[in-house]
Design an enzyme around this catalytic site. Sequence first.
Site, PDB file in Angstrom:
ATOM      1  CD  GLN A  99      -2.569   1.122   2.766  1.00 48.78           C
ATOM      2  OE1 GLN A  99      -4.309   0.335   2.031  1.00 48.78           O
ATOM      3  NE2 GLN A  99      -2.912   1.399   3.743  1.00 48.78           N
ATOM      4  CD  GLU A 106      -3.205   7.321   3.384  1.00 45.61           C
ATOM      5  OE1 GLU A 106      -1.112   7.114   3.908  1.00 45.61           O
ATOM      6  OE2 GLU A 106      -3.914   7.168   4.112  1.00 45.61           O
ATOM      7  CG  ASP A 156      -0.210   0.444   5.552  1.00 50.43           C
ATOM      8  OD1 ASP A 156       0.166  -0.815   5.419  1.00 50.43           O
ATOM      9  OD2 ASP A 156      -0.486   0.875   5.613  1.00 50.43           O
ATOM     10  CD  GLU A 208       0.509   0.823   9.436  1.00 52.41           C
ATOM     11  OE1 GLU A 208       1.278   1.730   9.119  1.00 52.41           O
ATOM     12  OE2 GLU A 208      -0.852   0.810   8.825  1.00 52.41           O
ATOM     13  CE  LYS A 259      -5.434   4.138   9.691  1.00 54.93           C
ATOM     14  NZ  LYS A 259      -5.263   2.765   8.944  1.00 54.93           N
ATOM     15  NE  ARG A 303      -8.404   4.844   8.576  1.00 55.85           N
ATOM     16  CZ  ARG A 303      -9.167   3.852   9.039  1.00 55.85           C
ATOM     17  NH1 ARG A 303      -9.780   3.630  10.201  1.00 55.85           N
ATOM     18  NH2 ARG A 303      -9.212   2.742   8.260  1.00 55.85           N
ATOM     19  CE  LYS A 358       1.145   4.803   7.199  1.00 50.42           C
ATOM     20  NZ  LYS A 358      -0.081   3.872   7.275  1.00 50.42           N
TER      21      LYS A 358
HETATM   22  P1  PGA Z   1      -7.119   4.035   5.585  1.00 53.42           P
HETATM   23  O1  PGA Z   1      -5.654   3.687   4.968  1.00 53.42           O
HETATM   24  O2  PGA Z   1      -7.345   4.807   6.288  1.00 53.42           O
HETATM   25  O3  PGA Z   1      -7.659   3.328   3.748  1.00 53.42           O
HETATM   26  O4  PGA Z   1      -7.422   2.128   6.044  1.00 53.42           O
HETATM   27  C1  PGA Z   1      -4.127   3.794   5.953  1.00 53.42           C
HETATM   28  C2  PGA Z   1      -2.860   3.144   6.412  1.00 53.42           C
HETATM   29  O5  PGA Z   1      -3.908   1.289   5.972  1.00 53.42           O
HETATM   30  O6  PGA Z   1      -2.419   3.200   7.122  1.00 53.42           O
HETATM   31 ZN    ZN Z   2      -2.350   0.480   7.249  1.00 47.29          ZN
END
Ligand code: PGA
Ligand code: ZN
Length: 442
Positions: A179, A222, A259, A303, A355, A384, A406
């Site tokens: 990711q 992001e 990640d 991660e 989160k 997020r 992050k």
């Molecule tokens: P998400 O991605 O907000 O789409 O879950 C962020 C992450 O995986 O750290």
């Molecule tokens: Zn993540």
Amino acid sequence: MDEIREIHAREVLDSRGKPTIEVEILTQSGARGRSIVPSGASTGRSEAVELRDGDPLRYDGDGVLQAVAGINNEIAPQLTDRDVFDQSGLDAAMIALDGTDQKARLGGNALLGVSLALARAAAAAAGVPLYEYFADRLNDQLSLIADDLPQCDRGFQMPLPMTNMISGGLHAGGNLDFQDVLVMPVGAPDYRTGLEWIARVYRRLGKLLSDEGYEGRLVGDEGGYGPRLPSNRLAAEFVVRAIEEARLRPGEVMTIALDVAATHFQEDDHYRLATERDLLLTSSEMIDRLESWISEFPITSIEDGLAEDDWEGWQELTRRFGDHIQIVGDDLFTTNVVRLKRGIELRAANSVLIKVNQIGTLTETLETIAVARKAGYSLVVSARSGETEDTTIADLAVTVAADQIKIGSIVRSERLAKYNQLSRLHEQIRSTLFADRTTLIH
Ligand code: PGA
Ligand code: ZN
């Protein structure tokens, strides 16, 4: 004591143009607090449920009018006239009112919007910055867990940015399996310098990608570049080259974090690498694969290297690399204290991603943070992939002396809102030093 007079929610849009919830709170003394709720794409199964309308005629089913109505018609009458400073009591009242394990009835998004707006209104009523208000609430949680835990002494600290450079997975059209490839300016003397280094690498990376015929201008959710690279490995190679071009020493002053978000390419008991002709790896083979990455690239943090329920794999991963690599659980823990305690017991991971919307209230978030601190797990406060101008997590990271923050890359205003709030906090807090980074420098 300052009584809550008014709680009002509305539907607004997030950085993906998807509806989300904004909550405003007014107290008797005239203090106001406002918050907006973020939203994930690569979500863990154990997260608090995000309540969406499902009406295909509005926003393809993504509307949040039901959640908004739940706040205005159910939560507001319950909390009105109560003391805005009673954060844990108010959060507990909302959890009880919802009545489900994963906040499925009123929605984790509804509860979080109210919870954070309450904190903001309370901080305004007390006339203190949000990060100071959070410190009192964190200390409440720390003292509930153990008498001997050091309290947050208001020696606030800047978190080290862990910043997205290349995006793949669910954040950038599925062009890469992994990711995010991120960087951390571990050798920077302070936040301001770290941010400049990151921007320098980001620019060099864009140019390198474009010069070699890849998309060096297109960015993912992001703000990381989303080039169509033929392999995951090439993404890390480009980032290392960009660090070198920026005249920063890879592995010494600038390291790489991954990640992997492996939950999202797990199929049954295997991991499917689409960029490698759908190669299927067992959990152990996936760990071997990560080992080869660690030996090849200056990686100091991984991660979600494995999927959310692969507890045995996480134990092996931590046994093999946990003494020199930060092993971060995101989907694995979902900021949930029960899952984190299980991980601590099993020695799975040594770091937890935080989160706020994974769990849904401020009080529960701080409880998870307190438990992580007690166990010696490092903390990575995270945004997020769907975000807004809300900057709450910047203050939270400073309060809890998060090891890293992050929040995506250094483009897109929903990301910059947080980086810029950190620049303000950098001026305000007494200690501008980063949290301890020694474990990230090899
Ligand atoms: P998400 O991605 O907000 O789409 O879950 C962020 C992450 O995986 O750290
Ligand atoms: Zn993540």
